[in-house]
Motif scaffolding. Structure first.
Motif, PDB file in Angstrom:
ATOM      1  N   ASP A 282       0.830  -1.204   0.000  1.00 22.37           N
ATOM      2  CA  ASP A 282       0.000   0.000   0.000  1.00 22.37           C
ATOM      3  C   ASP A 282       0.866   1.256   0.000  1.00 22.37           C
ATOM      4  O   ASP A 282       0.566   2.243  -0.678  1.00 22.37           O
ATOM      5  N   ALA A 283       1.950   1.220   0.788  1.00 20.20           N
ATOM      6  CA  ALA A 283       2.851   2.374   0.843  1.00 20.20           C
ATOM      7  C   ALA A 283       3.648   2.496  -0.448  1.00 20.20           C
ATOM      8  O   ALA A 283       3.856   3.604  -0.962  1.00 20.20           O
ATOM      9  N   GLU A 284       4.098   1.376  -0.986  1.00 19.63           N
ATOM     10  CA  GLU A 284       4.918   1.380  -2.196  1.00 19.63           C
ATOM     11  C   GLU A 284       4.160   1.950  -3.387  1.00 19.63           C
ATOM     12  O   GLU A 284       4.763   2.556  -4.291  1.00 19.63           O
ATOM     13  N   ASN A 285       2.850   1.801  -3.403  1.00 18.11           N
ATOM     14  CA  ASN A 285       2.041   2.234  -4.536  1.00 18.11           C
ATOM     15  C   ASN A 285       1.677   3.716  -4.492  1.00 18.11           C
ATOM     16  O   ASN A 285       1.010   4.197  -5.416  1.00 18.11           O
ATOM     17  N   ALA A 286       2.092   4.427  -3.455  1.00 17.36           N
ATOM     18  CA  ALA A 286       1.795   5.859  -3.381  1.00 17.36           C
ATOM     19  C   ALA A 286       2.503   6.592  -4.519  1.00 17.36           C
ATOM     20  O   ALA A 286       3.709   6.429  -4.726  1.00 17.36           O
ATOM     21  N   GLU A 287       1.771   7.379  -5.260  1.00 15.14           N
ATOM     22  CA  GLU A 287       2.312   8.063  -6.431  1.00 15.14           C
ATOM     23  C   GLU A 287       3.359   9.109  -6.037  1.00 15.14           C
ATOM     24  O   GLU A 287       3.300   9.705  -4.958  1.00 15.14           O
ATOM     25  N   ASN A 288       4.313   9.335  -6.952  1.00 21.37           N
ATOM     26  CA  ASN A 288       5.340  10.379  -6.816  1.00 21.37           C
ATOM     27  C   ASN A 288       6.314  10.137  -5.661  1.00 21.37           C
ATOM     28  O   ASN A 288       6.986  11.063  -5.201  1.00 21.37           O
TER      29      ASN A 288
ATOM     30  N   ALA B  92      17.175  14.688  12.139  1.00 22.76           N
ATOM     31  CA  ALA B  92      17.421  15.706  11.120  1.00 22.76           C
ATOM     32  C   ALA B  92      18.186  15.160   9.923  1.00 22.76           C
ATOM     33  O   ALA B  92      18.108  15.702   8.828  1.00 22.76           O
ATOM     34  N   LYS B  93      18.955  14.097  10.114  1.00 24.07           N
ATOM     35  CA  LYS B  93      19.766  13.538   9.026  1.00 24.07           C
ATOM     36  C   LYS B  93      19.074  12.352   8.351  1.00 24.07           C
ATOM     37  O   LYS B  93      19.727  11.505   7.749  1.00 24.07           O
ATOM     38  N   SER B  94      17.746  12.288   8.431  1.00 30.57           N
ATOM     39  CA  SER B  94      17.028  11.192   7.790  1.00 30.57           C
ATOM     40  C   SER B  94      17.204  11.264   6.275  1.00 30.57           C
ATOM     41  O   SER B  94      17.397  12.336   5.700  1.00 30.57           O
ATOM     42  N   THR B  95      17.150  10.118   5.624  1.00 30.02           N
ATOM     43  CA  THR B  95      17.362  10.053   4.175  1.00 30.02           C
ATOM     44  C   THR B  95      16.038   9.934   3.428  1.00 30.02           C
ATOM     45  O   THR B  95      16.014   9.576   2.251  1.00 30.02           O
ATOM     46  N   PHE B  96      14.941  10.227   4.089  1.00 31.40           N
ATOM     47  CA  PHE B  96      13.636  10.156   3.459  1.00 31.40           C
ATOM     48  C   PHE B  96      12.873  11.453   3.741  1.00 31.40           C
ATOM     49  O   PHE B  96      13.289  12.270   4.560  1.00 31.40           O
ATOM     50  N   ASP B  97      11.753  11.633   3.065  1.00 33.38           N
ATOM     51  CA  ASP B  97      10.996  12.883   3.152  1.00 33.38           C
ATOM     52  C   ASP B  97       9.672  12.741   3.902  1.00 33.38           C
ATOM     53  O   ASP B  97       9.210  13.688   4.531  1.00 33.38           O
ATOM     54  N   LEU B  98       9.085  11.557   3.822  1.00 34.20           N
ATOM     55  CA  LEU B  98       7.776  11.310   4.423  1.00 34.20           C
ATOM     56  C   LEU B  98       7.802   9.969   5.140  1.00 34.20           C
ATOM     57  O   LEU B  98       8.524   9.061   4.729  1.00 34.20           O
TER      58      LEU B  98
ATOM     59  N   LEU C 173       9.272   7.060   2.928  1.00 36.03           N
ATOM     60  CA  LEU C 173       9.094   7.388   1.521  1.00 36.03           C
ATOM     61  C   LEU C 173      10.012   8.526   1.098  1.00 36.03           C
ATOM     62  O   LEU C 173      10.202   9.493   1.846  1.00 36.03           O
ATOM     63  N   VAL C 174      10.544   8.404  -0.096  1.00 33.38           N
ATOM     64  CA  VAL C 174      11.356   9.460  -0.713  1.00 33.38           C
ATOM     65  C   VAL C 174      10.537  10.066  -1.852  1.00 33.38           C
ATOM     66  O   VAL C 174       9.980   9.334  -2.691  1.00 33.38           O
TER      67      VAL C 174
END
Length: 269
Positions: free
Chosen positions: A137-143, A175-181, A266-267
């Protein structure tokens, strides 16, 4: 940074069980009739509206969750189960079973757990099926693309709310996470706690301080998910601040609960 927020400074804790509940400007509900629609709409909101950093996905618990909780409880030996699945190099969510099975074997060997191999296989199989479903479900999130997923089970979770100086560990992610969401699905037990941005000062990075007292906060109902911003270059460029949140705070009387969460990083593409 973590901010130890005393329960004495919280005037109300509102369970998010209806889209009719009023929310501050930085928190919204994701519209949609299916999990896919809600996740796509949530990402769309976060891409288009920098003033929003927290999107609530109201959802029912997944089918078969009670059997999974019972299976995990039987195999936990009273201690936390936590496993990470790295998808950054193109791995598939389908590898969750082997990942979890190997983790449980190593863990239970260290605990000298008398469970036979067949029992561990059964626990891994039931749990990995749920984990895989949530990851897809998470992998299918657009963009976006899914970089990492974490499953965590606590057999006897308590927020220690009745103890002196009880507090909520409000924080933003590293703060140094490699993802955005990050998506957090509260599969069972008390849900993630979210906050009004106006109750905290954010100094960039992981700098955080509280500026109001007697605040209201909101907690997810079990089964639901939240997707929120983490500290990242993309969010900084948008002028969007990361979300203050806290892990589940347990039952008001500190009766232990079985808490299961699935976290997906998620990135933004």
């Amino acid at each position: 940074m973590r901010y130890k927020l005393p329960f004495s400074q919280v005037s109300s804790i509102v369970e998010l069980n209806s889209t009719a509940i009023g929310l501050p400007d930085n928190i919204v509900f994701a519209p949609g009739d299916t999990r896919e629609e809600r996740r796509n709409n949530a990402v769309g909101i976060l891409l288009d509206r920098p003033e929003v950093n927290t999107v609530i996905l109201l959802e029912e618990q997944r089918k078969g969750i009670n059997k999974i909780i019972k299976s995990l409880s039987n195999g936990s030996e009273g201690t936390r189960i936590r496993s990470t699945h790295d998808l950054s190099e193109g791995a598939s969510p389908g590898g969750a079973y082997e990942n979890l099975k190997n983790y449980l074997e190593r863990r239970n060997t260290g605990l000298d757990n008398p469970l036979i191999d067949q029992s561990l296989v059964a626990i891994a199989g039931k749990t990995a099926a749920l984990w895989h479903e949530s990851m897809k479900d998470a992998e299918n999130a657009e963009n976006t693309y899914l970089s990492q997923s974490i499953i965590a089970f606590f057999p006897d979770y308590s927020g220690h709310r009745t103890k002196p100086n009880a507090h909520i560990n409000a924080h933003i992610d590293a703060a140094k996470s490699t993802f955005d969401l990050r998506i957090v699905e509260c599969a069972n037990g008390s849900g993630t706690v979210v906050f009004n941005d106006e109750d905290f000062s954010y100094y960039g990075g992981d700098g955080l301080d509280m500026i109001n007292t007697n605040i209201t906060c909101w907690t997810l109902t079990q089964g639901s998910s939240v997707i929120f911003r983490t500290p990242s270059i993309i969010n900084d460029r948008m002028g969007a601040r990361p979300a203050v949140h806290a892990h589940g705070i347990g039952n008001p009387d500190d009766t232990p609960e079985s808490r299961l969460t699935l976290r997906h990083d998620l990135v933004i593409e």
